[in-house]
Design an enzyme around this catalytic site. Structure first.
Site, PDB file in Angstrom:
ATOM      1  N   ASP A 202      17.393 -47.760  16.464  1.00  0.00           N
ATOM      2  CA  ASP A 202      17.837 -47.426  17.315  1.00  0.00           C
ATOM      3  C   ASP A 202      19.047 -48.264  16.937  1.00  0.00           C
ATOM      4  O   ASP A 202      20.408 -48.237  17.713  1.00  0.00           O
ATOM      5  CB  ASP A 202      17.507 -46.713  18.170  1.00  0.00           C
ATOM      6  CG  ASP A 202      18.219 -47.229  19.549  1.00  0.00           C
ATOM      7  OD1 ASP A 202      18.848 -45.744  19.639  1.00  0.00           O
ATOM      8  OD2 ASP A 202      18.585 -48.119  20.561  1.00  0.00           O
ATOM      9  N   LYS A 206      23.457 -49.171  16.498  1.00  0.00           N
ATOM     10  CA  LYS A 206      24.197 -49.733  17.703  1.00  0.00           C
ATOM     11  C   LYS A 206      25.003 -50.389  16.626  1.00  0.00           C
ATOM     12  O   LYS A 206      26.294 -51.136  16.677  1.00  0.00           O
ATOM     13  CB  LYS A 206      23.273 -50.482  18.759  1.00  0.00           C
ATOM     14  CG  LYS A 206      23.278 -48.444  19.448  1.00  0.00           C
ATOM     15  CD  LYS A 206      22.457 -48.721  19.862  1.00  0.00           C
ATOM     16  CE  LYS A 206      21.548 -47.846  21.367  1.00  0.00           C
ATOM     17  NZ  LYS A 206      21.255 -47.339  22.273  1.00  0.00           N
TER      18      LYS A 206
END
Lengths: 432, 432
Positions: A202, A206
């Site tokens: 994750d 980003k």
């Protein structure tokens, strides 16, 4: 133009519900700012008859995506359904139909960013994605606009709330990873399948998005080196604290003459670094630019209302561009094609914890292996005895990653080295 | 449009030199982002022949403001000369001539904001001012755009670097105010006449600007209650630390049902508050919004290049609006007219240090005075004897300011109270 700006909302989960709630809550204020009301015209859901987290007119709900995307009265599509297949298809179709798109979908952007931005440009529409990184924290727009005069040197981020919560708990309570993870799962801070968070995936998505904007070159999820936090023990956190450091899952993106490095891994960070006091589920992004110097953006990196804050900010901006007929004002800024450095070429310091045989000459042998690969040691501390074995904690000086990995391979083959228990990079000091 | 965007720069001091340097340094990158180069066409200076902090073609320098403002080839005026008289006149004239304006002038905006924004609106030009608050920290645009969907509940800021440097030094080194101030003056961190910084005037101007944007109502410099830091002693900082607090010069802007409160004064802040670790010359602005929750923006609040970063970001945005012929996209957002609360009506906690006669019954007398005005005490600590006198440190519960001030007036008249040595508000806890 007058009359409401009509929104087609794709998805009514945590974020979608937050968007509906926020538009209900602050509708009057938003209408003042924009000169027109924002109106949710249609909502795409998987099933129409299901309990909802927010009050929505059931007549707005539909399972027919095309009905929304092809509706000529809908001006803006807000994609908060997640996933990369259907979401990609819907977004591309919506842009072909001349609709601006607001999305919170980091997975999609980190993989298909180029395709999506090309489509936005060729269709003359906006594609906004403030919510894709850092939840409610304003970071995409500040980077693209406020800091546009800077050459960005470095972006460092705590961009995953789950792992930050776990590491904060481990650090405060001296508890071990598995135990704190289970508790986070019980509290809903970690998913039943926690891999995407704890393995750094994750955060890697980003960082791919942030690096693309910061360095004006396309960085995808696949370009990001990553390591998770599952090997970090309460013991390592405690040793790090003794040395004046905290351990965080850090995203790091840097540019030098050789190219771009983008990586996500646990790291020791000096206790006085601005990111070191970012705790619990909070996120923060720390930027170094050649003009602005150091800047940091802090806030809630996830959650229904914080993420809705970012989505609604984007909707207002997209609606403003509709009003002024200036869609596509700020498009993709990846106009360079810079090389991505292999992780072996990066330079940093390392924290190492080894279990070794407690015998004269062992330390000399280990130091010799390091010395042969130009790894110089800044400190060596014998922490304690574990049965017959001695536990060594070492901090290296700045060294090329490949040299360190080579040395570790040789060490692993030494009979006196029983275990290379922990290897964590040390970041946030001077970068030379 | 093609060809360069021509800039008339008013002022070539610290900030102006930074703007010139940054455009030289990152000109190619900025041209890529904007599609056109930014070009400094003329520079207004007081004297043409003076040594400069940056290399500028002497032919660009002029002492004739009208020559710049009336030049039809100049698209954007960048006002970095400071002061409120000439700057106001030039900005108004430039806007009348249809030029967008970028300014770093907090003094001007905090006094004449309404006049300037009205002029921008009626002339259909942009007036950007990111650099007026927090130097290089992106805060104006994030508040106006990214957080536009929020009702902002509170803005708390460390927005003056000089006082933060002084308080940080006093706190780290246990030294007294006057001594650290002199050192800051020697280092150039404080002005020869430091009043605007240490009395809170500079911070008050910035808080007026932030409050106007946050609450969508005009707040001027005159509306801001202010107290400086000169009464804070090393002793108070040390007592605060014992109680788990740091002392900062804080700007606070809040809205409740009764109206807006905007104030600047020293405050005790819990050590774990995100603003508590903002040290040295750094600034930070902490926001609470109904959707985003807590967010913080941190960075260098002053200095040539950080401030230039904000100015150049605004120039790029103003130039983009020229390109797209969409000037005046985001104008003044003060569309409400909310009352400003008198400081007597605010509710907060207080840290008090009193010197009293050391005699039985004294504490009861003091507690009685507080009790009569509904001031309840959370803790009372007798710190030490100073000769014949006892030094008392008290923390109150949340109380209405007027009640506290009334109680202090009565206390000051009690023969057993020899000095009310320090009164500092306690902020950053729960707001109820």
């Amino acid at each position: 133009m007058s009359g409401p700006v009509n929104i087609g909302l794709l998805g009514l989960g945590t974020v979608g519900s937050g968007v509906v709630r926020l538009l209900q809550q602050n509708g009057a204020l938003i209408t003042q700012k924009l000169g027109r009301p924002l109106k949710i015209s249609r909502v795409l859901v998987r099933e129409r008859n299901r309990p909802r987290q927010v009050e929505v007119d059931p007549a707005l709900l539909t399972t027919d995506a095309d009905g929304i995307i092809n509706d000529p009265d809908i001006h803006i599509i807000v994609e908060v359904m997640g996933g990369t297949d259907a979401a990609r298809e819907y977004i591309l179709k919506a842009m072909e139909r001349g609709k601006s798109v607001v999305t919170a979908n980091k997975d999609l952007l980190a993989l298909y960013g180029k395709e999506l931005f090309d489509a936005a440009a060729s269709n003359g529409v906006d594609l906004f994605f403030e919510a894709s990184v850092g939840g409610g924290i304003p970071i995409i727009r500040p980077l693209k606009e406020c800091l546009a005069g800077n050459k960005i040197r470095q972006v460092m981020g705590i961009v995953n709330g789950t792992t930050n919560y776990i590491l904060t708990k481990m650090s405060r309570e001296g508890r071990d990873f598995q135990e704190v993870l289970r508790e986070a799962q019980d509290l809903g801070y970690a998913e039943a399948d926690p891999a995407a968070d704890i393995e750094g995936d994750d955060a890697a998505r980003k960082m791919a998005i942030l690096a693309s904007i910061a360095f004006n070159t396309r960085v995808t999820y696949r370009d990001v080196y990553r390591e998770g936090i599952s090997r970090i023990t309460a013991q390592d956190i405690s040793y790090a604290a003794d040395l004046g450091y905290v351990i965080k899952l850090l995203g790091i993106a840097r540019e030098d003459e050789e190219g771009i490095e983008v990586r996500v891994h646990p790291a020791l960070l000096p206790g006085n670094h601005p990111l070191a006091s970012v705790n619990d589920v909070f996120n923060a992004i720390f930027i170094e630019g050649d003009a602005v110097g150091e800047a940091m953006f802090y806030g809630r990196g996830a959650g229904s209302m914080p993420t809705a804050s970012a989505v609604v900010g984007d909707i207002i901006e997209a609606a403003r561009n509709l009003n002024y007929q200036t869609r596509g004002r700020i498009t993709c800024t990846c106009f360079y094609d810079k090389p991505i450095k292999p992780v072996g070429t990066i330079n940093t310091k390392y924290y190492l914890r080894l279990l070794v045989v407690d015998r004269p000459g062992v330390l000399a042998a280990i130091a010799g292996v390091f010395g042969d690969r130009e790894v110089s040691l800044a400190s060596v501390i014998q922490e304690r005895m574990l049965g017959e074995l001695a536990e060594l904690v070492l901090i290296t000086h700045r060294v090329r990653e490949q040299n360190l990995q080579d040395a570790l391979k040789v060490l692993a083959g030494l009979p006196v080295v029983k275990e290379i228990a922990c290897v964590v990079r040390v970041e946030g000091g001077e970068n030379v």
